[in-house]
Design an enzyme around this catalytic site. Structure first.
Site, PDB file in Angstrom:
ATOM      1  N   LYS A   1       0.821  -1.218   0.000  1.00 35.91           N
ATOM      2  CA  LYS A   1       0.000   0.000   0.000  1.00 35.91           C
ATOM      3  C   LYS A   1       0.860   1.276   0.000  1.00 35.91           C
ATOM      4  O   LYS A   1       0.478   2.280  -0.580  1.00 35.91           O
ATOM      5  CB  LYS A   1      -0.954   0.008   1.190  1.00 35.91           C
ATOM      6  CG  LYS A   1      -2.043  -1.066   1.100  1.00 35.91           C
ATOM      7  CD  LYS A   1      -3.025  -0.920   2.247  1.00 35.91           C
ATOM      8  CE  LYS A   1      -3.790  -2.190   2.544  1.00 35.91           C
ATOM      9  NZ  LYS A   1      -4.845  -2.521   1.617  1.00 35.91           N
TER      10      LYS A   1
ATOM     11  N   GLU B   1      -3.412   7.010   8.411  1.00 35.41           N
ATOM     12  CA  GLU B   1      -4.164   7.906   7.527  1.00 35.41           C
ATOM     13  C   GLU B   1      -5.456   8.340   8.196  1.00 35.41           C
ATOM     14  O   GLU B   1      -5.887   7.771   9.200  1.00 35.41           O
ATOM     15  CB  GLU B   1      -4.414   7.270   6.151  1.00 35.41           C
ATOM     16  CG  GLU B   1      -5.332   6.090   6.126  1.00 35.41           C
ATOM     17  CD  GLU B   1      -5.490   5.481   4.725  1.00 35.41           C
ATOM     18  OE1 GLU B   1      -4.594   5.591   3.871  1.00 35.41           O
ATOM     19  OE2 GLU B   1      -6.543   4.869   4.493  1.00 35.41           O
TER      20      GLU B   1
ATOM     21  N   HIS C   1     -14.838  -5.029   7.259  1.00 32.43           N
ATOM     22  CA  HIS C   1     -14.157  -4.338   6.158  1.00 32.43           C
ATOM     23  C   HIS C   1     -14.110  -5.183   4.884  1.00 32.43           C
ATOM     24  O   HIS C   1     -13.282  -4.958   4.015  1.00 32.43           O
ATOM     25  CB  HIS C   1     -12.730  -3.923   6.528  1.00 32.43           C
ATOM     26  CG  HIS C   1     -12.640  -2.994   7.696  1.00 32.43           C
ATOM     27  ND1 HIS C   1     -13.275  -1.784   7.717  1.00 32.43           N
ATOM     28  CD2 HIS C   1     -11.982  -3.099   8.867  1.00 32.43           C
ATOM     29  CE1 HIS C   1     -13.025  -1.176   8.863  1.00 32.43           C
ATOM     30  NE2 HIS C   1     -12.252  -1.965   9.585  1.00 32.43           N
TER      31      HIS C   1
ATOM     32  N   ARG D   1      -5.852  -7.946 -10.209  1.00 33.89           N
ATOM     33  CA  ARG D   1      -6.436  -9.244 -10.586  1.00 33.89           C
ATOM     34  C   ARG D   1      -7.910  -9.046 -10.891  1.00 33.89           C
ATOM     35  O   ARG D   1      -8.440  -7.953 -10.748  1.00 33.89           O
ATOM     36  CB  ARG D   1      -6.299 -10.205  -9.405  1.00 33.89           C
ATOM     37  CG  ARG D   1      -6.918  -9.584  -8.148  1.00 33.89           C
ATOM     38  CD  ARG D   1      -7.029 -10.515  -7.002  1.00 33.89           C
ATOM     39  NE  ARG D   1      -7.257  -9.813  -5.761  1.00 33.89           N
ATOM     40  CZ  ARG D   1      -8.437  -9.405  -5.300  1.00 33.89           C
ATOM     41  NH1 ARG D   1      -9.529  -9.625  -6.016  1.00 33.89           N
ATOM     42  NH2 ARG D   1      -8.549  -8.779  -4.144  1.00 33.89           N
TER      43      ARG D   1
HETATM   44  P1  ADP Z   1      -7.748  -4.464   2.449  1.00 30.32           P
HETATM   45  O1  ADP Z   1      -6.641  -4.456   1.439  1.00 30.32           O
HETATM   46  O2  ADP Z   1      -7.359  -5.098   3.747  1.00 30.32           O
HETATM   47  O3  ADP Z   1      -9.068  -4.973   1.906  1.00 30.32           O
HETATM   48  P2  ADP Z   1      -8.497  -1.665   2.014  1.00 30.32           P
HETATM   49  O4  ADP Z   1      -7.500  -0.565   2.078  1.00 30.32           O
HETATM   50  O5  ADP Z   1      -8.950  -2.100   0.657  1.00 30.32           O
HETATM   51  O6  ADP Z   1      -7.964  -2.924   2.853  1.00 30.32           O
HETATM   52  O7  ADP Z   1      -9.779  -1.257   2.866  1.00 30.32           O
HETATM   53  C1  ADP Z   1     -10.853  -2.162   3.119  1.00 30.32           C
HETATM   54  C2  ADP Z   1     -12.041  -1.416   3.683  1.00 30.32           C
HETATM   55  O8  ADP Z   1     -11.673  -0.735   4.900  1.00 30.32           O
HETATM   56  C3  ADP Z   1     -12.596  -0.319   2.784  1.00 30.32           C
HETATM   57  O9  ADP Z   1     -13.504  -0.830   1.837  1.00 30.32           O
HETATM   58  C4  ADP Z   1     -13.263   0.587   3.807  1.00 30.32           C
HETATM   59  O10 ADP Z   1     -14.504   0.033   4.201  1.00 30.32           O
HETATM   60  C5  ADP Z   1     -12.327   0.514   4.983  1.00 30.32           C
HETATM   61  N1  ADP Z   1     -11.312   1.627   4.947  1.00 30.32           N
HETATM   62  C6  ADP Z   1     -10.056   1.572   4.446  1.00 30.32           C
HETATM   63  N2  ADP Z   1      -9.406   2.767   4.576  1.00 30.32           N
HETATM   64  C7  ADP Z   1     -10.284   3.603   5.179  1.00 30.32           C
HETATM   65  C8  ADP Z   1     -10.217   4.984   5.615  1.00 30.32           C
HETATM   66  N3  ADP Z   1      -9.121   5.723   5.458  1.00 30.32           N
HETATM   67  N4  ADP Z   1     -11.325   5.505   6.192  1.00 30.32           N
HETATM   68  C9  ADP Z   1     -12.436   4.767   6.396  1.00 30.32           C
HETATM   69  N5  ADP Z   1     -12.565   3.474   6.025  1.00 30.32           N
HETATM   70  C10 ADP Z   1     -11.498   2.875   5.420  1.00 30.32           C
END
Ligand code: ADP
Length: 499
Positions: A119, A203, A238, A295
């Site tokens: 990330k 963040e 999530h 992917r």
């Molecule tokens: P992963 O790779 O573990 O799936 P992501 O970065 O894609 O993690 O985030 C998964 C979920 O977490 C998002 O769809 C959202 O619901 C929540 N999320 C991630 N970052 C944030 C943020 N900065 N603020 C609020 N919710 C977040």
């Protein structure tokens, strides 16, 4: 230079293995299935032209064993590998080793996978393009003092995230400064144990956002297009449960803006193949780059339904070295599509997996209904893998029709022997904040978990009971017969929603 693929080995299992086999067959390409001992009775094993057992059930001894899979490619003379999603699909070493062995990896190159798989590396690559980022830092933090300074600057709540994270793991929301040290420690140890890498970053935690992602597709000649967006905000832990395309709240101008931002993300790593750029969208419709998945996604069918494209065939076409067969201006949205993920989980018990035998399994049929599944009646849901049984997808001329079809299809779907996410999905489709498009990633927390248990369970029991019987005709909307009272929801999303 293009090279026709003759035989594809699918390095995966379940519904996605079936999905790839179907497209390969339509293209006249032979297929090889691999399977673990737990999956010897799975439909994908019978559906492929050849099938090879690659080991015992644990995935590190079967579906994650790179050398074994490459060896099977060589023995069966498969000239390409489709990794599906999960398992080795985002493993840069696997992509590299396939290349070294002269096997076409149906996906992007190893470099793009490794940049976007981290990330922090992704943020720093993307920051050179004009793509909005969630406020925060773009470097790993291990010192609590430094993290505190950052958090004070961006303002609470903040989110501590694992750089190597995935599957919603290694994420911690911190509401106030006093909790920062303990939460950071937990996030780092979770990151170390899950990903072998303790790096975390901080963040801004966007309150009640939407998760909106854009499907992109690029060829090996530098052409990249976007195939519109999906709203994947109905999540638990999530992780997504319901997805729809297009979003009910974006205007045409916003759709173009987010689509073009996604294309820029893909350009930043010279991407080719199918990919998804994920954004978090706040209540004022500001969008911020979250990550890119290199992917095919679980939820790709909703994009297929509204664009009329077969994304697996497009992936194969790109891997063969051919240019994209369409341009951005050729792509149009046709109607609306919704997907629900049918997991063997108990929604009434924190969505914990509910493993067992599928005693009854009868699929829904009829206009506008698609079911991508990998199980049959009588089969066990193995404990070793993700407990997803199927993906149920509907398409309609309008959003309202796609929702009504989904409710009808769920009524028809009969599953007994394990609890599933289907009753939860019925609850969602009956809820005003889903119907008006204003729902956010907080739906489960704000509505499902808070609704009076008695009322939800009577919904769920009714849905389950009805699903258990043979329903030969439409029985009406079960959930609406028993509407759960919910607090009025005040949100900006509502103003923008289109049915
Ligand atoms: P992963 O790779 O573990 O799936 P992501 O970065 O894609 O993690 O985030 C998964 C979920 O977490 C998002 O769809 C959202 O619901 C929540 N999320 C991630 N970052 C944030 C943020 N900065 N603020 C609020 N919710 C977040």
């Amino acid at each position: 230079m293009s090279k026709k693929i003759q035989k594809i080995l699918i390095a995966n299992r379940g519904e996605i293995a079936m999905r790839v086999i179907r497209s390969a067959r339509e293209l006249g390409i032979s297929t090889v299935a691999v399977y673990s001992e737990a999956d010897k009775l799975s439909p994908h094993v019978r559906a492929a032209d050849e099938a090879v057992c690659i080991g015992p059930p644990p995935s590190d001894q079967s579906y994650l064993d790179i050398d074994k899979i490459i060896d099977v490619c060589q023995r069966t003379e498969a000239d390409a590998v489709h990794p599906g999603y999960g398992f080795l699909s985002e493993n840069a070493l696997f992509a590299e080793k396939c290349k070294e062995a002269g096997i076409t990896f149906i996906g992007p190159d190893a470099k793009a996978i490794s940049i976007m798989g981290d990330k922090l590396a992704a943020k720093s690559t993307v920051s050179q393009y004009d793509v909005p980022m969630v406020p925060g830092v773009d470097h790993a933090v291990s010192d609590v003092g430094e993290a505190k300074k950052i958090a004070d600057k961006i303002g609470y709540p903040v989110l501590i995230k694992a750089s190597a994270g995935g599957g919603g793991k290694g994420m911690r929301v911190v509401e106030q400064g006093d909790d920062l040290a303990s939460q950071m420690e937990r996030a780092m140890s979770e990151a170390q144990s899950s990903f072998g890498n303790p790096a975390v970053f901080v963040e801004k935690y966007v309150s009640s956002p939407k998760h909106i992602e854009v499907q992109i597709m690029g060829d090996q000649h530098g052409n990249i297009v976007y195939l519109f967006e999906r709203d994947c905000s109905i999540q638990r832990r999530h992780q997504k449960v319901i997805e729809e395309a297009p979003s009910a709240i974006l205007t045409e101008a916003q759709r173009k803006q987010i689509g073009e931002a996604a294309v820029n993300v893909a350009k930043s790593c010279s991407y080719f193949g199918a990919g998804t750029v994920e954004f978090i969208v706040d209540q004022d419709l500001n969008f911020y780059f979250l990550e890119m998945n290199t992917r095919l996604q679980v939820e790709h069918p909703v994009t297929e339904e509204i664009t009329g494209l077969d994304l697996v065939k497009e992936q194969i076409n790109i891997a063969e070295g051919n240019p994209l067969s369409f341009k951005q201006e050729d792509l149009k949205i046709n109607g609306h599509s919704i997907e629900v993920r049918v997991y063997a989980e108990d929604p009434q018990n924190n969505f914990l997996p509910d493993i067992g035998k599928l005693q009854t399994y009868k699929a829904p049929l009829g206009p506008g209904v698609r079911l991508d599944d990998g199980f049959e009646q009588g089969m066990d849901i193995p404990i070793y893998y993700d407990p997803m049984i199927a993906k149920l997808i509907t398409h309609g001329a309008t959003r309202a029709e796609a929702i009504a079809r989904m409710q009808r299809a769920i009524d028809e779907y009969q599953i007994t022997g394990v609890k599933t996410t289907l009753p939860f999905c019925q609850y969602v489709f009956d809820h005003e904040v889903f119907l008006d498009g204003s729902y956010t990633t907080k739906f489960v927390e704000e509505h499902f978990s808070k609704a009076p248990t008695q009322e939800i369970s009577s919904d769920i029991e009714q849905v389950a009971a009805l699903s258990a019987f043979a329903l030969s005709e439409r029985v009406g909307n079960v959930a609406s017969a028993n509407t759960v009272t919910n607090q009025a929801v005040k949100s900006n999303w509502k103003k923008r929603a289109k049915y």
